[in-house]
Enzyme design. Structure first.
Site, PDB file in Angstrom:
ATOM      1  N   ARG A 176       0.832  -1.203   0.000  1.00 25.65           N
ATOM      2  CA  ARG A 176       0.000   0.000   0.000  1.00 25.65           C
ATOM      3  C   ARG A 176       0.872   1.260   0.000  1.00 25.65           C
ATOM      4  O   ARG A 176       1.954   1.267   0.595  1.00 25.65           O
ATOM      5  CB  ARG A 176      -0.920   0.003   1.225  1.00 25.65           C
ATOM      6  CG  ARG A 176      -2.003  -1.059   1.176  1.00 25.65           C
ATOM      7  CD  ARG A 176      -2.847  -1.062   2.432  1.00 25.65           C
ATOM      8  NE  ARG A 176      -2.084  -1.484   3.601  1.00 25.65           N
ATOM      9  CZ  ARG A 176      -2.595  -1.590   4.827  1.00 25.65           C
ATOM     10  NH1 ARG A 176      -3.859  -1.293   5.043  1.00 25.65           N
ATOM     11  NH2 ARG A 176      -1.849  -1.985   5.829  1.00 25.65           N
ATOM     12  N   ASP A 196       0.814   5.691   0.464  1.00 26.05           N
ATOM     13  CA  ASP A 196       0.083   6.813   1.035  1.00 26.05           C
ATOM     14  C   ASP A 196      -0.306   7.827  -0.033  1.00 26.05           C
ATOM     15  O   ASP A 196       0.158   7.768  -1.172  1.00 26.05           O
ATOM     16  CB  ASP A 196       0.942   7.511   2.090  1.00 26.05           C
ATOM     17  CG  ASP A 196       1.175   6.648   3.315  1.00 26.05           C
ATOM     18  OD1 ASP A 196       0.316   5.805   3.628  1.00 26.05           O
ATOM     19  OD2 ASP A 196       2.230   6.825   3.965  1.00 26.05           O
ATOM     20  N   TYR A 202      11.942   0.713  -2.913  1.00 25.44           N
ATOM     21  CA  TYR A 202      11.478   2.089  -2.995  1.00 25.44           C
ATOM     22  C   TYR A 202      12.600   2.981  -3.506  1.00 25.44           C
ATOM     23  O   TYR A 202      13.785   2.720  -3.265  1.00 25.44           O
ATOM     24  CB  TYR A 202      11.043   2.608  -1.618  1.00 25.44           C
ATOM     25  CG  TYR A 202       9.697   2.107  -1.155  1.00 25.44           C
ATOM     26  CD1 TYR A 202       8.532   2.806  -1.449  1.00 25.44           C
ATOM     27  CD2 TYR A 202       9.590   0.927  -0.419  1.00 25.44           C
ATOM     28  CE1 TYR A 202       7.291   2.354  -1.016  1.00 25.44           C
ATOM     29  CE2 TYR A 202       8.352   0.460   0.011  1.00 25.44           C
ATOM     30  CZ  TYR A 202       7.211   1.179  -0.294  1.00 25.44           C
ATOM     31  OH  TYR A 202       5.997   0.727   0.129  1.00 25.44           O
ATOM     32  N   ARG A 223      10.257   7.647   4.054  1.00 22.60           N
ATOM     33  CA  ARG A 223      10.213   9.112   4.153  1.00 22.60           C
ATOM     34  C   ARG A 223      10.919   9.614   5.410  1.00 22.60           C
ATOM     35  O   ARG A 223      11.558  10.678   5.403  1.00 22.60           O
ATOM     36  CB  ARG A 223       8.764   9.585   4.121  1.00 22.60           C
ATOM     37  CG  ARG A 223       8.097   9.400   2.757  1.00 22.60           C
ATOM     38  CD  ARG A 223       6.595   9.576   2.828  1.00 22.60           C
ATOM     39  NE  ARG A 223       6.232  10.886   3.353  1.00 22.60           N
ATOM     40  CZ  ARG A 223       4.989  11.195   3.733  1.00 22.60           C
ATOM     41  NH1 ARG A 223       4.021  10.282   3.660  1.00 22.60           N
ATOM     42  NH2 ARG A 223       4.728  12.409   4.193  1.00 22.60           N
TER      43      ARG A 223
END
Length: 262
Positions: free
Chosen positions: A49, A51, A109, A196
């Site tokens: 998932r 954001d 990522y 992040r």
């Protein structure tokens, strides 16, 4: 029949991946488009998932259907019913034992950070931004300290639902391409906001507000409040899950993120 799809999307216009009552998510858009082709409701499961504001160059989903359609229908047909900013790249029939999430042995990522005095215009919403000078060598040293198995509580969002904060980071790298810093991370799984939060902390080190050894302190203290603020979602890209070769799924390593930065 179980079908896997490879999806790419720009997360700027969406409220994240996961379906919600108010709509406006990538999952909502995809399931609506699939219903148009299948003629019946279709629910999907994703590999990871994302954001609101986060992008994906290779999201993988699977769904069950008793409707017989050629694989091209699950690509071209679904794309004709999807909004701008999201597209199916490929479709493939898979065995019933395949699961987009649980069959993945790793996830990747990438974070793109524009480093110049002026905020992004052309790349607005698609890159993070920092206006000051950043020291590449310091951030690279800090990345090396993140590798391996650690308790990443200092980089975990307050609402994270993961059972354990202990994760194994097999790749943590940063390189510079002109005025773009490219951060790459790979692990079996990630905590909520982990990438992040890592980027935010690396930027603090890059601007010399902290030394690379700060990473060791944060890992030891396990306190989110001691680390840097969560960085913008704009530059974060889910580059996809990693599956064992026997699944035979496409793995587009030559995606546009690589091409643009060569």
């Amino acid at each position: 029949m179980r079908v896997a799809l490879g999806i790419e999307y720009c997360g700027t216009a969406f409220h994240g991946w996961q379906s919600q009552a108010g709509g406006g998510t990538v999952q909502d858009a995809l399931e609506s488009a699939l219903r148009e082709i299948a003629g019946v409701p279709v629910g999907v499961m994703c590999a990871g998932r994302t954001d609101a504001g986060v992008h994906a160059s290779h999201q993988v989903v699977h769904f069950e259907t008793s409707v017989e359609r050629p694989l091209t229908a699950w690509v071209r047909g679904v794309n004709s019913n999807l909004p701008a900013g999201v597209a199916v790249r490929w479709a493939q029939e898979v065995g019933d034992e395949f699961h987009a999430r649980f069959s993945a042995r790793g996830r990747r990522y990438r974070y793109l950070l524009l480093n110049r005095p002026q905020r992004p215009g052309l790349w607005a919403g698609r890159v993070g931004w920092f206006h000051g000078t950043l020291e590449l060598a310091a951030m690279q040293e800090a990345c090396g300290r993140l590798l391996g198995e650690h308790d990443f509580s200092a980089f975990r969002a307050a609402g994270c639902q993961a059972k354990s904060p202990v994760k194994t980071l097999s790749r943590a790298e940063v390189r510079q391409c002109g005025n773009m810093f490219v951060f790459d991370f790979e692990a079996s799984a990630f905590l909520h906001h982990m990438v992040r939060n890592l980027v935010g902390t690396l930027v603090y080190i890059g601007k010399e507000a902290q030394s690379p050894g700060w990473i060791d302190e944060l890992l030891q203290m396990k306190d989110r409040k001691l680390a840097a603020p969560t960085f913008s979602p704009d530059g974060l890209y889910f580059r996809g899950p990693i599956y064992e070769p026997h699944w035979g799924l496409p793995d587009p390593d030559d995606d546009f993120l690589d091409g643009l930065l060569k």
